[in-house]
Design a protein around this motif. Structure first.
Motif: not given
Length: 320
Positions: A194-202, A213-220, A225-227
């Motif tokens: 993708g173009k930006v890392e935020a696309e990783g949510v979808e 169980t998803v493991h992720a770093d501190e990026a806002s 994903l917590a929902a």
């Protein structure tokens, strides 16, 4: 200290010399046995599925008795309109298999003594066939998600006073892309570009099971994903791993891509980044398989993959 798997005899069950010493008839027999395994290598018409055919004397093709269409051993497969012999194709697959960090088209063209264009198309057809065979269900268990940026490098100016802040969008090339990885611990690896890392949510919501169980770093952006999943976070400014939370296996995959980009290919064009990421994800998943098993996997993928819509006729400007 125990021996690394890649150094053991179990990892080396493929002999490149045996493949390249095959006659054209042996290579044809081997490919027929893989493509038409249900009929013990007897040709099946790719148009209508009929097994009754004529053997044409003038050319190495068959003619279907039902639909009257002529077809060859590679008609309707990823190797449709091939120029190389089957022996060279199997040799190329063996060489490609043994490239632990990938294999470049330039090097393959030197190894086989063929044109660079032929090697380029062949390797991309192999990557395409691997991609078609890979997606099989949502990721389960502990899944690490992360993103890393590739391409779009902007060379700094020679004089320090002329240099610009390359972190600002106005000073970037616009070609930089992110590879988003979702990786099961001790399991499968899936990638999205993708173009930006935020696309990783979808992408995570589409490819990961809700029970994982998803493991992720501190990026806002990963907060969303917590929902949808049980989630564990790791702040890399404080630690790489803490209380079972980490993205080390995702980072390990990015290390493999960067080695391939810098040490093997030197440059990866943006529109092909997804293909290279898929190939390296497959290599990461089968790294504990012998090279003989890996070779068989790729040949099987290629034998059942359909004609490529993008690479067939690529250099004749027929690709979309």
């Amino acid at each position: 200290m125990s021996q690394h798997f890649l150094l053991s005899p179990l990892a080396k069950t493929l002999s490149l010399t045996k493949v390249l010493r095959m006659s054209d008839k042996d290579a044809e027999t081997a490919f027929r046995a893989i493509r038409w395994a249900e009929t013990d290598g007897e040709p099946v018409c790719p148009e209508c599925g009929c097994v009754d055919h004529y053997d044409l004397k003038s050319r190495p093709v068959w003619k279907c008795k039902s639909c009257k269409k002529q077809f060859s051993i590679t008609s309707g497969t990823i190797f449709h309109s091939r120029k190389l012999s089957l022996r060279d194709i199997l040799g190329a697959i063996a060489i490609f298999t043994n490239g632990a960090k990938g294999y470049s088209a330039l090097q393959l063209s030197r190894d086989l003594g063929c044109d660079y264009k032929a090697a380029f198309v062949l390797l991309h057809k192999l990557r395409e066939s691997i991609a078609l065979a890979r997606h099989e269900g949502a990721l389960q268990g502990n899944v690490e998600v992360d993103g890393a940026y590739f391409g779009g490098y902007v060379k700094p100016a020679n004089n320090r006073e002329d240099r610009k802040d390359r972190r600002k969008k106005i000073n970037q090339s616009g070609k930089r892309q992110v590879v988003i990885v979702m990786r099961e611990r001790e399991g499968r690896t899936r990638t999205v570009v993708g173009k930006v890392e935020a696309e990783g949510v979808e992408a995570t919501k589409a490819n990961v099971a809700p029970s994982a169980t998803v493991h992720a770093d501190e990026a806002s952006h990963w907060d969303k994903l917590a929902a949808h999943f049980p989630i564990k976070r790791i702040n890399h400014q404080k630690a790489y791993s803490k209380d079972g939370a980490c993205t080390n296996q995702a980072e390990s995959f990015f290390s493999r891509i960067r080695r391939a980009e810098i040490g093997i290919h030197h440059h990866i064009a943006g529109k092909y980044l997804s293909s290279y990421a898929t190939e390296l994800a497959w290599r990461e998943d089968v790294r504990r398989e012998s090279n003989g098993n890996q070779f068989t996997m790729i040949v099987n993928c290629a034998a059942i993959a359909p004609k490529s819509p993008t690479m067939c006729g690529y250099w004749q400007k027929n690709s979309k």
